[in-house]
Design an enzyme around this catalytic site. Structure first.
Site, PDB file in Angstrom:
ATOM      1  N   ASP A  13      -9.575  -5.382  -2.270  1.00 56.37           N
ATOM      2  CA  ASP A  13      -9.185  -5.897  -1.049  1.00 56.37           C
ATOM      3  C   ASP A  13      -9.341  -7.237  -0.810  1.00 56.37           C
ATOM      4  O   ASP A  13      -9.865  -7.538   0.363  1.00 56.37           O
ATOM      5  CB  ASP A  13     -10.319  -4.944  -0.016  1.00 56.37           C
ATOM      6  N   LYS A  16      -4.788  -9.171  -2.244  1.00 54.15           N
ATOM      7  CA  LYS A  16      -3.748  -9.469  -3.076  1.00 54.15           C
ATOM      8  C   LYS A  16      -2.517  -9.197  -2.664  1.00 54.15           C
ATOM      9  O   LYS A  16      -1.571  -9.753  -2.978  1.00 54.15           O
ATOM     10  CB  LYS A  16      -4.102  -8.496  -4.116  1.00 54.15           C
ATOM     11  N   GLY A  40      -4.818  -0.289  -1.625  1.00 56.73           N
ATOM     12  CA  GLY A  40      -4.393  -0.252  -0.196  1.00 56.73           C
ATOM     13  C   GLY A  40      -4.048  -1.808  -0.098  1.00 56.73           C
ATOM     14  O   GLY A  40      -4.930  -2.524  -0.053  1.00 56.73           O
ATOM     15  N   HIS A  41      -2.900  -2.132  -0.290  1.00 58.01           N
ATOM     16  CA  HIS A  41      -2.353  -3.578   0.087  1.00 58.01           C
ATOM     17  C   HIS A  41      -1.689  -3.756   1.086  1.00 58.01           C
ATOM     18  O   HIS A  41      -0.776  -3.095   1.604  1.00 58.01           O
ATOM     19  CB  HIS A  41      -1.516  -3.853  -1.301  1.00 58.01           C
ATOM     20  N   THR A  42      -2.302  -4.630   2.284  1.00 64.48           N
ATOM     21  CA  THR A  42      -1.666  -5.094   3.632  1.00 64.48           C
ATOM     22  C   THR A  42      -0.766  -6.046   3.303  1.00 64.48           C
ATOM     23  O   THR A  42      -1.372  -7.112   2.969  1.00 64.48           O
ATOM     24  CB  THR A  42      -2.699  -5.030   4.527  1.00 64.48           C
ATOM     25  N   GLN A 223      -7.268  -3.220  -7.270  1.00 65.58           N
ATOM     26  CA  GLN A 223      -8.568  -3.231  -7.225  1.00 65.58           C
ATOM     27  C   GLN A 223      -9.122  -4.500  -7.734  1.00 65.58           C
ATOM     28  O   GLN A 223      -8.592  -5.418  -7.414  1.00 65.58           O
ATOM     29  CB  GLN A 223      -9.282  -2.160  -8.363  1.00 65.58           C
TER      30      GLN A 223
END
Ligand code: GDP
Ligand code: IMO
Ligand code: MG
Length: 430
Positions: A13, A16, A40-42, A223
């Site tokens: 988190d 990335k 979970g890439h925002t 990760q």
């Protein structure tokens, strides 16, 4: 052409997704090489938020997006994510998305096993995302996984299911859980195969063609180094290698492809799930960082644990991934703090350590040694020019560079795509 690997250098988190999205403007191909939909890439683009788990972040710009063999693929989750992201106006067709035919599948039985184990572990639980990642990788290594390409070979699929269930049903019986019906699983797989097979191919071959055509690549890690199965805080880790070398293995590109490795860090540290975290804060400062940084998990919504920047851990992450430069994210989150601490070493049983010990007990016992720097107490939000940063923010960044031993390539000052400060353009370097 420059090929860049982007990895998390803390506990995930780090941001990335934002960096991959921002850099993918200049890339032709974006490749995921490990992990699964535990990620979970925002991305925030002109106010629209995209949350990607399995799809490479390049998909939002319409770049060729590749899910490599090192990824574990839950086809049902993929279907849902494709729908969710398509609804935001992103085109997802076999033209832009390719999935390795030799990637292992995550099945419902993996998710169930992950959750059953966590429930049974009580206080000793890892705090997984409950998505079946660990059990799917176990089956891959144990040579009983069903892989994406197996869905096209219908005649041999029942035999593979039987082999897989011989293991899982024995386990489930022992746990007092309902057994999995092989025929029902076969039907489920045939049904979902229509969704996934149009994207399946030998991606190693496609990537080689792209490479020979002079295209440039971005390898999108998931990760972070401290969740790496070998180098992280084992057993409180994920079940894949998250370090940069995995980009070669998990894509089939080989070592030739990589010119530059970027380690993404937050200007502080967070962790979600259980396990040691030497610089964790349990006070108001920790709460302030959590609220200012919106530190709640993208995947599970869990509050993230927060703490000071740990230069020892990041230095180690840099070494094991061969990182050339850092992306320092979320500098703006520290704007309100009076002073900032950086962990520069540890004390353990009266001894000073300058590396993180391997043993779980020692990892939990070490006491951080801090250096304190003054805060800047003004807004850095959205700043795109290093010269405009407050002096104390510049000093903080410069000190991080000295402590970790590599330069900072970019700094990020908001969730928005364009809010970055470029110090050393990775594309100009190679
Ligand atoms: P990833 O898993 O490494 O891609 O990171 P996540 O997307 O899970 O978490 C990073 C969060 O921080 C997301 O909500 C981003 O929108 C947000 N973010 C990224 N960079 C910045 C930044 O520089 N400032 C702020 N305030 N938020 C950021
Ligand atoms: P991104 O790519 C942060 C953590 C889980 C748990 C441990 C094992 O968004 O940075 P798993 O479900 O993988 O077996 O869980 O790893 N974890 C992450 N933490 N960011 C992630 O991904 C993570 N993916 C897994 O919280 O502690
Ligand atoms: Mg994330």
């Amino acid at each position: 052409m420059t090929n860049i690997v982007i990895i998390g250098a803390q506990w995930g988190d780090e941001g990335k997704g934002k960096i991959v999205d921002w850099m993918s403007e200049k890339a032709d191909v974006v490749v995921r090489f490990q992990g699964g939909h535990n990620a979970g890439h925002t991305l925030v683009v002109d106010g629209t938020t995209y949350k990607l788990s399995l799809l490479p972040s390049g998909i939002v710009r319409g770049k060729l997006s590749v899910v490599g063999n090192g990824v574990v693929v839950d086809p049902w989750a993929l279907k849902d994510e494709m729908k969710r992201i398509s609804d935001l106006g992103v085109k997802i067709t076999p033209e832009v998305l390719r999935i390795a035919e030799n990637a292992a599948l995550i099945l419902p039985l993996h998710r169930e096993l992950d959750q059953m184990r966590e429930a049974a572990a009580g206080k000793g639980k890892i705090g997984t995302t409950g998505r079946g990642i660990g059990p799917a990788y176990e089956d891959k290594v144990a040579r009983r996984a069903i892989r994406v390409g197996d869905l096209a070979e219908r005649e041999s699929l029942p035999g593979k299911i039987e082999r897989l269930l011989a293991h899982h049903n024995a386990l489930r019986k022992g746990m007092g859980e309902a057994l999995v019906d092989g025929e029902a699983l076969y039907r489920q797989l045939i049904e979902i195969s229509e969704v996934i097979l149009p994207f399946a191919e030998p991606v190693w071959k496609t990537l080689d063609e792209q490479y020979k055509a002079g295209k440039s690549f971005l390898f999108e890690g998931a990760q972070g180094s401290m969740l790496d199965n070998d180098y992280g805080t084992y057993p409180f880790v994920t079940s894949s290698n998250t370090i940069a070398g995995q980009a070669a293995v998990g894509s089939g590109m080989g070592m030739k492809a990589v010119d530059h490795v970027i380690g993404v860090v937050k200007a502080y540290t967070t962790r979600v799930g259980s396990g040691p975290f030497p610089t964790e804060l349990f006070d108001e400062t920790g709460d302030l960082i959590r609220s200012e940084g919106h530190e709640f998990g993208t995947v599970t919504g869990r509050p993230r644990r927060t703490g000071w920047f740990d230069a020892v851990l990041v230095r180690q992450a840099i070494t094991v991934s061969g990182v050339h430069g850092l992306a320092v994210m979320k500098l703006d989150v520290l704007d309100k703090l009076d002073e900032l601490k950086i962990c520069v070493g540890y004390e353990h049983k009266g001894k000073r350590l300058d590396t993180y010990p391997m043993g779980l007990n020692a990892q939990a016992e070490v006491k951080p040694v801090y250096e304190t720097l003054p805060g800047w107490k003004s807004s850095t939000f959205g700043i795109r020019d290093f010269a405009r940063l407050p002096e104390n923010a510049k000093k903080y960044i410069r000190r991080l560079e000295e402590l970790v031993g590599v330069p900072v390539d970019v700094i990020s000052t908001s969730p928005e795509r364009e809010d970055v400060i470029i110090i050393r353009d990775p594309y100009a370097k190679a």
